[in-house]
Design an enzyme around this catalytic site. Structure first.
Site, PDB file in Angstrom:
ATOM      1  N   CYS A 130       0.836  -1.199   0.000  1.00 35.47           N
ATOM      2  CA  CYS A 130       0.000   0.000   0.000  1.00 35.47           C
ATOM      3  C   CYS A 130       0.874   1.254   0.000  1.00 35.47           C
ATOM      4  CB  CYS A 130      -0.900  -0.037   1.236  1.00 35.47           C
ATOM      5  SG  CYS A 130      -1.852   1.461   1.479  1.00 35.47           S
ATOM      6  N   CYS A 133       0.048   3.941   2.487  1.00 34.81           N
ATOM      7  CA  CYS A 133       0.329   3.593   3.879  1.00 34.81           C
ATOM      8  C   CYS A 133       1.823   3.640   4.146  1.00 34.81           C
ATOM      9  CB  CYS A 133      -0.162   2.176   4.189  1.00 34.81           C
ATOM     10  SG  CYS A 133      -1.824   1.847   3.587  1.00 34.81           S
ATOM     11  N   ASP A 134       2.595   2.982   3.279  1.00 38.43           N
ATOM     12  CA  ASP A 134       4.000   2.715   3.593  1.00 38.43           C
ATOM     13  C   ASP A 134       4.983   3.557   2.792  1.00 38.43           C
ATOM     14  OD1 ASP A 134       3.048   0.886   5.369  1.00 38.43           O
ATOM     15  OD2 ASP A 134       3.292  -0.840   4.051  1.00 38.43           O
TER      16      ASP A 134
HETATM   17  P1  FAD Z   1     -10.794  -5.944   6.127  1.00 39.56           P
HETATM   18  O1  FAD Z   1      -9.909  -5.196   7.007  1.00 39.56           O
HETATM   19  O2  FAD Z   1     -10.286  -6.666   4.964  1.00 39.56           O
HETATM   20  O3  FAD Z   1     -11.756  -6.835   6.996  1.00 39.56           O
HETATM   21  C1  FAD Z   1     -12.586  -7.795   6.414  1.00 39.56           C
HETATM   22  C2  FAD Z   1     -13.227  -8.631   7.478  1.00 39.56           C
HETATM   23  O4  FAD Z   1     -14.153  -9.543   6.878  1.00 39.56           O
HETATM   24  C3  FAD Z   1     -12.270  -9.525   8.271  1.00 39.56           C
HETATM   25  O5  FAD Z   1     -12.722  -9.640   9.588  1.00 39.56           O
HETATM   26  C4  FAD Z   1     -12.367 -10.862   7.530  1.00 39.56           C
HETATM   27  O6  FAD Z   1     -11.969 -11.961   8.322  1.00 39.56           O
HETATM   28  C5  FAD Z   1     -13.862 -10.883   7.264  1.00 39.56           C
HETATM   29  N1  FAD Z   1     -14.310 -11.770   6.190  1.00 39.56           N
HETATM   30  C6  FAD Z   1     -13.881 -11.889   4.920  1.00 39.56           C
HETATM   31  N2  FAD Z   1     -14.615 -12.794   4.249  1.00 39.56           N
HETATM   32  C7  FAD Z   1     -15.562 -13.245   5.121  1.00 39.56           C
HETATM   33  C8  FAD Z   1     -16.649 -14.190   5.038  1.00 39.56           C
HETATM   34  N3  FAD Z   1     -16.939 -14.847   3.905  1.00 39.56           N
HETATM   35  N4  FAD Z   1     -17.386 -14.412   6.160  1.00 39.56           N
HETATM   36  C9  FAD Z   1     -17.132 -13.743   7.323  1.00 39.56           C
HETATM   37  N5  FAD Z   1     -16.133 -12.834   7.443  1.00 39.56           N
HETATM   38  C10 FAD Z   1     -15.371 -12.601   6.356  1.00 39.56           C
HETATM   39  N6  FAD Z   1      -4.765   1.291   5.546  1.00 39.56           N
HETATM   40  C11 FAD Z   1      -4.504   2.474   6.132  1.00 39.56           C
HETATM   41  O7  FAD Z   1      -5.361   3.346   6.171  1.00 39.56           O
HETATM   42  N7  FAD Z   1      -3.282   2.691   6.729  1.00 39.56           N
HETATM   43  C12 FAD Z   1      -2.286   1.765   6.749  1.00 39.56           C
HETATM   44  O8  FAD Z   1      -1.193   2.010   7.270  1.00 39.56           O
HETATM   45  C13 FAD Z   1      -2.554   0.511   6.114  1.00 39.56           C
HETATM   46  N8  FAD Z   1      -1.593  -0.449   6.053  1.00 39.56           N
HETATM   47  C14 FAD Z   1      -1.895  -1.639   5.490  1.00 39.56           C
HETATM   48  C15 FAD Z   1      -0.897  -2.640   5.485  1.00 39.56           C
HETATM   49  C16 FAD Z   1      -1.175  -3.878   4.959  1.00 39.56           C
HETATM   50  C17 FAD Z   1      -0.087  -4.932   4.995  1.00 39.56           C
HETATM   51  C18 FAD Z   1      -2.456  -4.153   4.410  1.00 39.56           C
HETATM   52  C19 FAD Z   1      -2.773  -5.529   3.869  1.00 39.56           C
HETATM   53  C20 FAD Z   1      -3.426  -3.172   4.385  1.00 39.56           C
HETATM   54  C21 FAD Z   1      -3.148  -1.909   4.898  1.00 39.56           C
HETATM   55  N9  FAD Z   1      -4.102  -0.876   4.897  1.00 39.56           N
HETATM   56  C22 FAD Z   1      -3.838   0.309   5.512  1.00 39.56           C
HETATM   57  C23 FAD Z   1      -5.411  -1.067   4.258  1.00 39.56           C
HETATM   58  C24 FAD Z   1      -6.490  -1.332   5.326  1.00 39.56           C
HETATM   59  O9  FAD Z   1      -6.057  -2.381   6.154  1.00 39.56           O
HETATM   60  C25 FAD Z   1      -7.833  -1.655   4.679  1.00 39.56           C
HETATM   61  O10 FAD Z   1      -8.236  -0.601   3.822  1.00 39.56           O
HETATM   62  C26 FAD Z   1      -8.920  -1.876   5.730  1.00 39.56           C
HETATM   63  O11 FAD Z   1      -8.560  -2.874   6.648  1.00 39.56           O
HETATM   64  C27 FAD Z   1     -10.251  -2.245   5.078  1.00 39.56           C
HETATM   65  O12 FAD Z   1     -11.194  -2.517   6.065  1.00 39.56           O
HETATM   66  P2  FAD Z   1     -12.455  -3.456   5.797  1.00 39.56           P
HETATM   67  O13 FAD Z   1     -13.187  -3.505   7.097  1.00 39.56           O
HETATM   68  O14 FAD Z   1     -13.174  -2.996   4.596  1.00 39.56           O
HETATM   69  O15 FAD Z   1     -11.874  -4.889   5.406  1.00 39.56           O
END
Ligand code: FAD
Length: 306
Positions: A130, A133-134
């Site tokens: 990302c 982010c990084d």
């Molecule tokens: P997610 O965080 O992807 O959460 C999805 C959830 O759904 C999880 O609990 C998962 O287990 C669950 N799930 C998935 N499929 C199913 C299913 N079929 N049934 C039940 N549960 C399910 N963003 C920033 O703003 N700053 C940062 O510094 C940053 N660093 C990052 C570093 C890394 C290595 C990564 C991978 C991402 C980073 N991001 C960062 C991006 C950020 O993490 C995401 O934008 C954010 O987490 C998205 O949130 P979300 O709730 O949409 O999804």
């Protein structure tokens, strides 16, 4: 039956659950891994008002905030099917079925990986996914961006303003990004572009990334470049395979939502990285989760009159 059932326990799902529970309605969260993607990162420096934190710490804080309210948390459970109806059904992989008047889908996304030696070993130690982010962690350093599509070329342009040098590595014969992005990229003096280049390994010294190897796919020769970081930009895949056919998704699998988070199915809302909302970030996912919960509450008020 839940009033609001949230599927997914990342920043979007946690925010949705807190907002729903604060309305005094019956709220549940089912998540495969509560916390979501933030559990896979270390430094988080762009969640406004939190100067600096760590991913796992942020994940725990999400859970504590949700647990401060009356919310049924069903962790380590995967949803496998959504059945629309007056009472919406969510089937779980373990065979159980949950029922809800409204549902908020927040299953997030995952970065596509290059699957070469060193990628996993040096994740968060030079291998990043990302740039928003990084990127700042690599200020003044040398990095590579793998992937010549729009996201890769955007990342390379973005990083070129922060780091000392960027090498863009594309597997195919030509970049696939929009022309205007390619022109911008080629105008930058601290960017090198390699095409027909297959990354074969990420190298490190045991602590951090030191370079990578690639194969020239035209003449078969292998090369090594010295680097401090590798940004993998070959696609973000929404976790929505299980929703195909149940509601409208884009060709990339993103859940199509309107300004209130409403999907194509009445009573079903969505938020975060799994949706069409651009710029996949924690603060955006959390904001969208809050919005979807308010959208769902609005829907419940209106549908309970009839
Ligand atoms: P997610 O965080 O992807 O959460 C999805 C959830 O759904 C999880 O609990 C998962 O287990 C669950 N799930 C998935 N499929 C199913 C299913 N079929 N049934 C039940 N549960 C399910 N963003 C920033 O703003 N700053 C940062 O510094 C940053 N660093 C990052 C570093 C890394 C290595 C990564 C991978 C991402 C980073 N991001 C960062 C991006 C950020 O993490 C995401 O934008 C954010 O987490 C998205 O949130 P979300 O709730 O949409 O999804």
């Amino acid at each position: 039956e839940f009033d609001v059932l949230v599927v997914g326990g990342g920043p979007a799902g946690a925010a949705a659950a807190v907002y729903a529970a604060r309305k005094g309605i019956r709220t549940g969260v089912v998540a495969e891994r509560f916390g979501g993607q933030v559990l896979d990162t270390m430094a988080i420096e762009n969640y406004i008002s939190v100067l600096e934190t760590e991913g796992p710490k942020f994940g725990v804080a999400l859970e504590q905030h949700v647990k401060a309210y009356e919310v049924d948390i069903m962790n380590l459970q995967r949803a496998s099917k959504l059945v629309p109806g007056k009472s919406i059904q969510i089937e779980l992989a373990n065979g159980a079925t949950l029922k809800a008047k409204s549902v908020i889908l927040s299953t997030g996304a995952r970065w596509r990986e290059i699957n070469v030696p060193g990628e996993h070993e040096y994740r968060n130690r030079g291998v990043a996914y990302c740039p928003h982010c990084d990127g700042p962690l690599f200020k003044g350093k040398q990095v590579a961006v793998i992937g010549g599509g729009n996201s890769g070329v955007e990342a390379a342009i973005d990083l070129a303003g922060i780091v000392s040098h960027v090498t863009l590595i594309e597997f195919g014969d030509a970049l696939r990004a929009d022309d205007i992005l390619q022109r911008k990229l080629r105008s930058l003096t601290n960017v090198a572009i390699l095409t027909s280049a297959q990354t074969t390994e990420v190298h490190g010294d045991g602590k951090r990334v030191t370079g990578l190897s690639y194969k020239n796919r035209k003449d078969g020769t292998t090369h090594q470049i010295e680097l401090d970081g590798v940004f993998v930009q070959i696609g973000l895949v929404p976790n929505t395979e299980w929703l195909k056919g149940a509601l409208d998704l884009t060709a990339h699998g993103e859940i199509i939502v309107d300004a209130r988070g409403q999907t194509s199915v009445p009573g079903v809302f969505a938020a975060g990285d799994a949706t069409t909302t651009p710029y996949k970030q924690i603060i955006i996912a959390a904001g969208e989760g809050a919005k979807a919960a308010l959208g769902a509450f609005d829907y419940l008020i209106r549908s309970s009159v009839s």
